[in-house]
Design a protein around this motif. Structure first.
Motif: not given
Length: 356
Positions: A328-356
């Motif tokens: 039941t587990l999906v894992t996705m590995d992401l490599t930030p581009v040019d130091g992009s703050p991926v976690i800060s950006d994607l842990t508050s909505g709206p985030v399309l690929f994490a949509a319910c």
């Protein structure tokens, strides 16, 4: 000669007993191995309240090593703030509850991100709890003395709750979160617990999650040993990351993209973490294996396209790496581009690929 029934019965039970002993020993061994294999994040989650919906994890010892700073109990609050600025630039502080309080904690309370091993901040409808790992060489008596000097009300027992109201906290050398108003020290475990509610703190042992196998635990386990992470229950993820927070145009565009990608299913657990190799791992837990396999495909398509509600595209933020479905587990590995703050950006909505 026929063996007497009693002797045979005894021999049979001896054999059965021996087999049971082996089985029990094997189970004990498996339990010990599993317990030893738990990551620090998983061990900390077991101490958090069962009612928690959002968890923020920071491995301060590893973050200090990643930044390359050399802090100690003797460092100044200003030096701790400098360290946090460097950690912020690397997107390693989005999960902490202590960033604005760190300088005053260091100068007045005797512990801070400069010396803590790790931090777990658990929040839920029933209350919030900070769980803080002390270093092995922590001087707990000195910590208690610092709390006295800060005018915390001292408990009758060493493991009781220290308390300072908002007025006393405001008298410290800088801002301190109300979450540090009530403090309990577990000297044997090397852990400090804190909350803005002394009553909730006093109940923490009775309401702890324990070592449970649930979507939150499975999502956290998939992260390995992250530097920083957020972990959400499914309900919290579906509220926090929902496209419903976007404007009408973006909501419409998001619905179209989801349909084109094949649709997505509601999450039962969500986690995102910064790893020591610089990558970000996302863990999504679904209800069934079939849903996980389907969502691994559809969410991969979404994560490789536009990001309505946030602006631009996801590939401008990260390169999408390996995506896997395991049960039941999906894992996705992401490599930030040019130091992009991926976690800060994607842990508050709206985030399309994490949509319910």
């Amino acid at each position: 000669m026929r063996r007497p029934a009693l002797a045979w019965s005894r021999r049979r039970w001896l054999v059965v007993g021996a087999v049971l002993a082996v089985v029990v020993a094997a189970l004990v061994m498996v339990w010990v191995v599993r317990d030893d294999e738990r990551t620090p994040l998983e061990e900390a989650l077991a101490l958090a309240p069962e009612s928690s919906a959002r968890y923020g994890w920071t491995d301060w010892a590893e973050v200090r090593a990643e930044v390359g700073t050399d802090l100690s109990a003797g460092s100044t609050g200003a030096e701790v703030d400098d360290f946090l600025l460097e950690a912020y630039d690397r997107d390693l502080t989005s999960a902490t509850a202590l960033d604005d309080s760190a300088a005053a904690m260091q100068d007045d309370l005797g512990f801070s991100p400069a010396t803590l091993e790790w931090e777990l901040f658990a929040q839920g409808g029933a209350g919030a709890l900070l769980v803080l790992g002390l270093p092995e060489d922590a001087d707990v008596d000195a910590l208690r003395e610092r709390l006295r000097e800060a005018r915390f009300i001292e408990p009758d027992e060493d493991d009781g709750v220290w308390f300072a109201d908002a007025g006393k906290l405001q008298e410290l050398s800088g801002p301190v979160t109300p979450q540090l108003g009530a403090i309990e020290i577990d000297e044997d475990a090397g852990i400090v617990y804190a909350s803005d509610d002394p009553g909730f703190l006093g109940l923490r042992a009775d309401v702890a999650r324990g070592d449970v196998d649930d979507p939150v635990g499975r999502a956290a386990a998939a992260l390995g040993e992250p530097l920083a992470a957020v972990v959400y229950t499914g309900d919290h993820a579906c509220g926090e990351l929902a496209m419903s927070g976007a404007d009408p145009v973006d909501r419409t565009r998001g619905a179209e993209l989801i349909e084109d990608a094949g649709g997505v299913h509601p999450l039962t657990g969500f986690a995102m973490a910064a790893r020591a190799d610089g990558d970000v791992r996302v863990a999504l837990v679904l209800d069934t294996d079939e849903q996980a396999r389907a969502d691994a495909d559809s969410r991969s398509r979404l994560a490789a396209g536009p990001a309505p509600g946030q602006g631009g595209t996801f590939p401008e933020r990260f390169e999408l790496g390996r995506v896997t479905a395991d049960g039941t587990l999906v894992t996705m590995d992401l490599t930030p581009v040019d130091g992009s703050p991926v976690i800060s950006d994607l842990t508050s909505g709206p985030v399309l690929f994490a949509a319910c």
